[in-house]
Design a protein around this motif. Sequence first.
Motif, PDB file in Angstrom:
ATOM      1  N   PRO A   8       0.813  -1.226   0.000  1.00 15.30           N
ATOM      2  CA  PRO A   8       0.000   0.000   0.000  1.00 15.30           C
ATOM      3  C   PRO A   8       0.848   1.278   0.000  1.00 15.30           C
ATOM      4  CG  PRO A   8      -0.868  -1.569   1.583  1.00 15.30           C
ATOM      5  CD  PRO A   8       0.454  -2.113   1.114  1.00 15.30           C
ATOM      6  N   THR A   9       1.925   1.282   0.739  1.00 15.57           N
ATOM      7  CA  THR A   9       2.801   2.447   0.794  1.00 15.57           C
ATOM      8  C   THR A   9       3.478   2.687  -0.547  1.00 15.57           C
ATOM      9  OG1 THR A   9       3.203   2.095   3.141  1.00 15.57           O
ATOM     10  CG2 THR A   9       4.816   3.453   1.958  1.00 15.57           C
ATOM     11  N   LEU A  10       3.967   1.635  -1.162  1.00 16.96           N
ATOM     12  CA  LEU A  10       4.628   1.776  -2.461  1.00 16.96           C
ATOM     13  C   LEU A  10       3.653   2.271  -3.522  1.00 16.96           C
ATOM     14  CD1 LEU A  10       6.879  -1.422  -2.447  1.00 16.96           C
ATOM     15  CD2 LEU A  10       7.568   0.961  -2.031  1.00 16.96           C
ATOM     16  N   LEU A  11       2.439   1.777  -3.496  1.00 19.56           N
ATOM     17  CA  LEU A  11       1.435   2.239  -4.459  1.00 19.56           C
ATOM     18  C   LEU A  11       1.185   3.742  -4.323  1.00 19.56           C
ATOM     19  CD1 LEU A  11      -1.165  -0.665  -4.426  1.00 19.56           C
ATOM     20  CD2 LEU A  11       0.121   0.151  -6.414  1.00 19.56           C
ATOM     21  N   ARG A  12       1.140   4.243  -3.085  1.00 17.46           N
ATOM     22  CA  ARG A  12       0.904   5.668  -2.855  1.00 17.46           C
ATOM     23  C   ARG A  12       2.062   6.528  -3.348  1.00 17.46           C
ATOM     24  NH1 ARG A  12      -1.646   3.614   1.734  1.00 17.46           N
ATOM     25  NH2 ARG A  12       0.181   3.838   3.052  1.00 17.46           N
ATOM     26  N   GLN A  13       3.244   5.959  -3.423  1.00 15.27           N
ATOM     27  CA  GLN A  13       4.417   6.725  -3.848  1.00 15.27           C
ATOM     28  C   GLN A  13       4.539   6.845  -5.363  1.00 15.27           C
ATOM     29  OE1 GLN A  13       7.788   4.833  -2.026  1.00 15.27           O
ATOM     30  NE2 GLN A  13       7.215   5.501   0.033  1.00 15.27           N
ATOM     31  N   LEU A  14       3.798   6.039  -6.095  1.00 15.89           N
ATOM     32  CA  LEU A  14       3.911   6.019  -7.547  1.00 15.89           C
ATOM     33  C   LEU A  14       2.832   6.851  -8.218  1.00 15.89           C
ATOM     34  CD1 LEU A  14       4.600   2.217  -8.120  1.00 15.89           C
ATOM     35  CD2 LEU A  14       6.246   4.080  -8.228  1.00 15.89           C
ATOM     36  N   PRO A  15       3.098   7.304  -9.440  1.00 16.66           N
ATOM     37  CA  PRO A  15       2.041   7.973 -10.205  1.00 16.66           C
ATOM     38  C   PRO A  15       0.853   7.026 -10.394  1.00 16.66           C
ATOM     39  CG  PRO A  15       4.179   8.219 -11.286  1.00 16.66           C
ATOM     40  CD  PRO A  15       4.368   7.254 -10.146  1.00 16.66           C
ATOM     41  N   ALA A  16      -0.326   7.589 -10.593  1.00 22.06           N
ATOM     42  CA  ALA A  16      -1.560   6.802 -10.653  1.00 22.06           C
ATOM     43  C   ALA A  16      -1.566   5.734 -11.747  1.00 22.06           C
ATOM     44  CB  ALA A  16      -2.752   7.725 -10.842  1.00 22.06           C
ATOM     45  N   ARG A  17      -0.838   5.930 -12.806  1.00 23.36           N
ATOM     46  CA  ARG A  17      -0.828   4.946 -13.907  1.00 23.36           C
ATOM     47  C   ARG A  17       0.288   3.915 -13.784  1.00 23.36           C
ATOM     48  NH1 ARG A  17      -3.490   7.445 -19.001  1.00 23.36           N
ATOM     49  NH2 ARG A  17      -4.639   9.132 -18.020  1.00 23.36           N
ATOM     50  N   ALA A  18       1.186   4.103 -12.844  1.00 20.49           N
ATOM     51  CA  ALA A  18       2.312   3.181 -12.666  1.00 20.49           C
ATOM     52  C   ALA A  18       1.861   1.905 -11.975  1.00 20.49           C
ATOM     53  CB  ALA A  18       3.415   3.856 -11.863  1.00 20.49           C
ATOM     54  N   LYS A  19       2.570   0.823 -12.282  1.00 19.56           N
ATOM     55  CA  LYS A  19       2.262  -0.475 -11.687  1.00 19.56           C
ATOM     56  C   LYS A  19       3.445  -0.987 -10.882  1.00 19.56           C
ATOM     57  CE  LYS A  19      -1.104  -1.965 -15.092  1.00 19.56           C
ATOM     58  NZ  LYS A  19      -1.564  -3.070 -15.930  1.00 19.56           N
ATOM     59  N   ILE A  20       3.133  -1.913  -9.987  1.00 21.25           N
ATOM     60  CA  ILE A  20       4.145  -2.602  -9.196  1.00 21.25           C
ATOM     61  C   ILE A  20       4.120  -4.073  -9.577  1.00 21.25           C
ATOM     62  CG2 ILE A  20       4.839  -3.351  -6.889  1.00 21.25           C
ATOM     63  CD1 ILE A  20       3.764  -0.770  -5.782  1.00 21.25           C
ATOM     64  N   ALA A  21       5.295  -4.617  -9.822  1.00 15.51           N
ATOM     65  CA  ALA A  21       5.419  -6.052 -10.070  1.00 15.51           C
ATOM     66  C   ALA A  21       5.747  -6.727  -8.745  1.00 15.51           C
ATOM     67  CB  ALA A  21       6.514  -6.340 -11.090  1.00 15.51           C
ATOM     68  N   VAL A  22       4.911  -7.657  -8.321  1.00 23.73           N
ATOM     69  CA  VAL A  22       5.172  -8.462  -7.130  1.00 23.73           C
ATOM     70  C   VAL A  22       5.721  -9.792  -7.628  1.00 23.73           C
ATOM     71  CG1 VAL A  22       4.149  -9.664  -5.163  1.00 23.73           C
ATOM     72  CG2 VAL A  22       3.381  -7.351  -5.750  1.00 23.73           C
ATOM     73  N   LEU A  23       6.969 -10.083  -7.260  1.00 23.03           N
ATOM     74  CA  LEU A  23       7.593 -11.332  -7.687  1.00 23.03           C
ATOM     75  C   LEU A  23       7.625 -12.314  -6.541  1.00 23.03           C
ATOM     76  CD1 LEU A  23       8.455  -9.506 -10.011  1.00 23.03           C
ATOM     77  CD2 LEU A  23      10.510 -10.891 -10.146  1.00 23.03           C
ATOM     78  N   THR A  24       7.178 -13.515  -6.841  1.00 17.29           N
ATOM     79  CA  THR A  24       7.076 -14.552  -5.831  1.00 17.29           C
ATOM     80  C   THR A  24       7.651 -15.861  -6.367  1.00 17.29           C
ATOM     81  OG1 THR A  24       5.545 -15.638  -4.315  1.00 17.29           O
ATOM     82  CG2 THR A  24       4.721 -15.159  -6.534  1.00 17.29           C
ATOM     83  N   TYR A  25       7.863 -16.785  -5.476  1.00 14.34           N
ATOM     84  CA  TYR A  25       8.383 -18.103  -5.845  1.00 14.34           C
ATOM     85  C   TYR A  25       7.393 -18.830  -6.745  1.00 14.34           C
ATOM     86  CZ  TYR A  25       9.834 -22.973  -5.087  1.00 14.34           C
ATOM     87  OH  TYR A  25      10.215 -24.274  -5.259  1.00 14.34           O
TER      88      TYR A  25
END
Length: 131
Positions: A8-25
Amino acid sequence: MSSLLLLPTLLRQLPARAKIAVLTYDSKYCGEDLLGIDDPVERARVVIGGIEGGKFWHDELKRPAPPTDVAAIETDVSACITRLRAAHPEIATILFECAAFPMVASAIRRIAQLPVYDITDLCRLTMASTA
């Protein structure tokens, strides 16, 4: 604790159109219920990818598991990021959910030219807030 607490914190730091990639096993075990994001607009900004099928993934399923192959982790994670970015060029940040990935975070930052966060960052923030 999970690095997903940072989401949630990382999402708030990015521009509204930017995405976050969550990498998992293994992405089939990283469902929406683990993300802690109820807003569908914000949820659409999170892209989940896993390294299932890669060398490190197969090595970890062996019993006993062979010694950790850091090069295999880097290769598998890099390939996953390449796939995700091809499908989602709006990715602006990477969040490692897997606790094995921090050992390749520096290399992935250089390769991807993006910010990379992981469980060690969450731990550092937590420790700094109590010191």
